[in-house]
Design an enzyme around this catalytic site. Structure first.
Site, short mmCIF file in Angstrom:
data_model
loop_
_atom_site.label_atom_id
_atom_site.label_comp_id
_atom_site.label_asym_id
_atom_site.label_seq_id
_atom_site.Cartn_x
_atom_site.Cartn_y
_atom_site.Cartn_z
CD GLU A 295 0.35 -13.76 -0.67
OE1 GLU A 295 0.24 -14.02 0.54
OE2 GLU A 295 1.24 -13.02 -1.12
CG ASP A 299 1.78 -11.05 -3.59
OD1 ASP A 299 2.08 -10.67 -2.44
OD2 ASP A 299 1.64 -12.25 -3.90
CB SER A 559 2.83 -12.26 1.79
OG SER A 559 2.61 -13.62 1.66
CG ASP A 601 22.68 -2.87 10.05
OD1 ASP A 601 21.94 -3.88 10.08
OD2 ASP A 601 23.80 -2.82 10.59
CB ILE A 602 16.77 -3.81 10.39
CG1 ILE A 602 16.26 -3.32 9.02
CG2 ILE A 602 15.64 -3.82 11.43
CD1 ILE A 602 15.76 -1.89 8.99
N GLY A 620 24.90 -5.16 11.18
CA GLY A 620 25.37 -6.13 10.20
C GLY A 620 24.31 -7.18 9.92
CG ASP A 622 20.11 -9.23 12.10
OD1 ASP A 622 18.97 -9.62 11.80
OD2 ASP A 622 20.46 -8.03 11.99
#
Ligand SMILES: *[C@@H]1O[C@H](CO)[C@@H](O)[C@H](O)[C@H]1NC(C)=O
Ligand SMILES: *[C@@H]1O[C@H](CO)[C@@H](O)[C@H](O)[C@H]1NC(C)=O
Ligand SMILES: *[C@@H]1O[C@H](CO)[C@@H](O)[C@H](O)[C@H]1NC(C)=O
Ligand SMILES: *[C@@H]1O[C@H](CO)[C@@H](O)[C@H](O)[C@H]1NC(C)=O
Ligand SMILES: *[C@@H]1O[C@H](CO)[C@@H](O)[C@H](O)[C@H]1NC(C)=O
Ligand SMILES: *[C@@H]1O[C@H](CO)[C@@H](O)[C@H](O)[C@H]1NC(C)=O
Ligand SMILES: *[C@@H]1O[C@H](CO)[C@@H](O)[C@H](O)[C@H]1NC(C)=O
Ligand SMILES: *[C@@H]1O[C@H](CO)[C@@H](O)[C@H](O)[C@H]1NC(C)=O
Length: 642
Positions: A295, A299, A559, A601-602, A620, A622
């Site tokens: 982790e 990062d 993560s 926008d995905i 938009g 979601d």
């Protein structure tokens, strides 16, 4: 603040069994009452009259109901006070218990024979403390106190089945210790980081990928892919001394040699061998005694190429014992304590930190210092890739904690959380009798954090074809995972998000039945139509090459998305400082929802969970991809203009 030592060894047996609770006069009311006592707390012995017990009275915070408006006042782009963040002292003052509370409670104590000279008012204003004899304590609270012993460890704790306070003081007091609580005991299921298990081995040609080679981003997301996807410019100029990026970790630690290998793999970023974060260790945390599970490596490997030569500040949280058993590092409260001394003692709706959830320090088998309160200054941006389901913590606990994120926003801190890796469900499962009801994520659903979902580039795709990250088991990780999203059961729809949610339901109404009252699953509903929606935004979070234990491997999860987004905000703050503006941008959501243009926008993909395909990404906002992934140039323009 005065340090009081808990004198358990001096508390001696008087009676062998717990008698019926004593009655209280009609002027008094029960303040707290215990339900069951864990069977490990055994051998109750009545406390003796002739020695001394440190007593603390937690006073109620004031003005919390104003917190939302106060935060919007400094965070909403239309507000004339935008960016006028508060000092820690101003925040403490605003929410400190009122003078009226202090006076009223002190009056009660002095008229009960506890003279003023014995009473300490803590520096952070949250507590009144004094040392009482056993008799004094029992008479003051009209309670019988017993000392219990943990049958596993021999630890001692003083507790009462119930205690009383004068009726007119109930509204001023949150809780009193020793009261009805017992310290942390149980091992619990891990909360975990939102990192998916590593995929090994990595594609053989990975090490050959050059930093700015963006032709193979569907195979591996190199730092160059991220820069190209979000149009992040290379850093230039001298980094500001006041803009280190904050990253939270617990239980997991980074490996310097893995980071060195990563830096060497992508030499064009010029990150020298040995580059390491500044350690702000909290409550005995150590970067040498945790596990390198990937982790922290993930990062830092994502953040350094974006922010270097800026520093990173690592908030490594909790001693090994708590970090491992809690695996959520005290579920963020010890972290928040370290950034805000007033949180150490402040209460909300009866939750004053929760000893059955939060670590208790000193820890006889770990960190033996006192709980750290307000010892670190928070960085401008903090990325946290940990969490669990909302219902893994009591509601009042979560509300109190979320208010604390609100206070960090008032101080100008941008708090960025990963949205979770279980789609509309949670690693703890789904809700309802048949486990079909969506299980929202904590703290991602707190309305005062920016929650980040993950995207991926499908095989054969390019940097322009991001979809919601959603991988079935075995493809390519052993475990299935999908980016977290949905609607809170704890928090209502915040004003900054209302229009976005309204548009979503009006134009792309999901087909699932829903509930909107206080009855979970009413009418067969699967999600709470009146809850705060999350995530707010997304960023790439799949197919990330990193080193773990010396090998190059592939990792991912929300993560990964959180530090990518946090690093971008950090860079824009850097540009603000360079332009002579005040750096911090604080709580971001009001400005982000006002400026969807700053996002790609995905509109493809879903966040499966709870036996459904989850919510779909649509044009938009979601509840699968939020507003979308950041476009650095546009987001910079938006944040430079305020
Ligand atoms: C970019 O990556 C592709 C696929 O791994 C490889 O064929 C190509 O040679 C690389 N380009 C450069 C300039 O290294
Ligand atoms: C980064 O941290 C190091 C060590 O604390 C310090 O010497 C250096 O000045 C810092 N750089 C910036 C840009 O803050
Ligand atoms: C850094 O922050 C400190 C304290 O907030 C402030 O006194 C100082 O002027 C800042 N330095 C710069 C270069 O902005
Ligand atoms: C980094 O430096 C250390 C100590 O000088 C050295 O042992 C190691 O090989 C270096 N790592 C890389 C990747 O260059
Ligand atoms: C679960 O089952 C109990 C008992 O049958 C019922 O009262 C309750 O409404 C059910 N809850 C949900 C969410 O379906
Ligand atoms: C649904 O959300 C609303 C608004 O936050 C809340 O009041 C309500 O209790 C939630 N319902 C359930 C069943 O959790
Ligand atoms: C709540 O749901 C019911 C039926 O599911 C609907 O009739 C009602 O208008 C909803 N209320 C709100 C505030 O959405
Ligand atoms: C959505 O993504 C999938 C790959 O995950 C791709 O096959 C499909 O063509 C995409 N749909 C659209 C409309 O772009």
């Amino acid at each position: 603040m005065t340090r009081l030592v808990f004198l358990t060894t001096l508390v001696v047996a008087a009676f062998a069994a717990v008698a019926t609770a004593r009655p209280a006069p009609s002027t008094h009311t029960v303040h707290e009452k215990r339900s069951a006592v864990h069977s490990r707390w055994s051998n109750p012995l009545r406390i003796k009259s002739d020695f001394f017990i440190p007593v603390k009275i937690g006073l109620k915070q004031s003005n919390l109901h104003r917190g939302h408006d106060l935060l919007m006042d400094v965070s909403h782009p239309d507000s004339e006070n935008y960016g006028k963040f508060w000092s820690e002292e101003e925040v403490t003052q605003m929410f400190a218990p009122s003078d009226e509370s202090v006076t009223a409670v002190k009056h009660w104590l002095t008229t009960s024979g506890i003279h003023d000279i014995r009473i300490t008012h803590s520096e952070n204003k949250g507590w009144l403390a004094f040392v009482a004899s056993g008799d004094e304590l029992e008479n003051l609270l009209h309670a019988d106190f017993y000392e219990y012993e943990d049958s596993h460890t021999g630890d001692k704790a003083i507790s009462s089945e119930r205690y009383h306070v004068p009726k007119h003081l109930k509204e001023h007091i949150d809780y009193i210790t020793p009261g009805i609580r017992f310290p942390f005991l149980k091992k619990r299921s891990p909360d975990g980081a939102f990192k998916v298990p590593l995929r090994s081995p990595a594609p053989a040609d990975l090490t050959k990928s050059l930093a700015f080679n963006t032709t193979s981003c569907d195979e591996a997301i190199t730092p160059g892919c991220i820069a190209a996807m979000y149009q992040i410019p290379q850093t230039s100029g001298t980094p500001s001394p006041n803009n280190s990026l904050g990253i939270y970790e617990t239980a997991d630690v980074y490996s310097q040699s893995d980071l060195n290998n990563f830096f060497a793999t992508y030499p064009s970023y010029g990150i020298p061998n040995g580059t390491a974060p500044i350690l702000d260790a909290i409550d005995g945390a150590s970067i040498t005694s945790g596990i390198v599970a990937g982790e922290s490596n993930l990062d830092f490997s994502l953040a350094y190429p974006i922010v270097y030569p800026q520093n990173i500040t690592l908030y490594q949280v909790d001693d090994t014992y708590y970090a491992e058993v809690g695996s959520g590092g005290g579920r963020f409260n010890t972290f928040l304590d370290a950034l805000d001394g007033s949180y150490c003692t402040s209460c909300y709706a009866g939750e004053c930190g929760d000893a059955s959830i939060d670590p208790v320090y000193p820890d006889p088998i770990g960190y033996q210092g006192q709980l750290m309160c307000g010892i670190y200054t928070p960085t401008n941006v903090i990325s946290l890739s940990y969490g669990a389901a909302e219902d893994t913590v009591p509601r009042s606990y979560y509300e109190r904690q979320c208010n604390e994120f609100m206070k960090l926003g008032l101080r100008g801190v941008s708090v960025i959380f990963a949205s979770g890796d279980s789609g509309v469900g949670a690693s703890q499962g789904c809700l309802g009798n048949s486990s079909t009801i969506f299980n929202p994520g904590w703290p991602a659903s707190c309305p005062y954090v920016t929650s980040v979902g993950a995207t991926k580039i499908p095989a054969g795709g390019s940097i322009k074809t991001e979809v919601v990250a959603n991988n079935p088991a075995g493809d390519p990780y052993t475990m299935a995972w999908a980016s977290g999203g949905g609607f809170s059961n704890v928090f209502g729809i915040p004003d900054y998000q209302a229009e976005a949610i309204e548009n979503y339901f009006a134009n792309y109404n999901p087909s699932y039945p829903y509930y909107n009252g206080t009855v979970l699953g009413e009418n067969g509903g699967l999600y709470n139509r009146s809850g705060r929606g999350y995530p707010d935004v997304s960023a790439i979070g799949d197919n990330i090459p990193i080193y773990v234990d010396g090998s190059l491997t592939i990792s991912g999860g929300t993560s990964a998305a959180a530090p990518v987004f946090a690093s971008i905000i950090n860079r824009i703050i850097e540009e603000r400082i360079a332009a002579g503006k005040p750096g911090p941008v604080g709580f971001l959501n009001p400005i982000l929802y006002k400026n969807p243009v700053a996002f790609n926008d995905i509109t493809n993909g879903t966040n499966s969970g709870c036996g459904t395909s989850g919510f779909s990404a649509v044009p938009g906002w979601d509840p699968a991809s939020g507003l979308g992934t950041p476009s650095y140039p546009e987001l910079r323009d938006v944040l430079m203009a305020v």
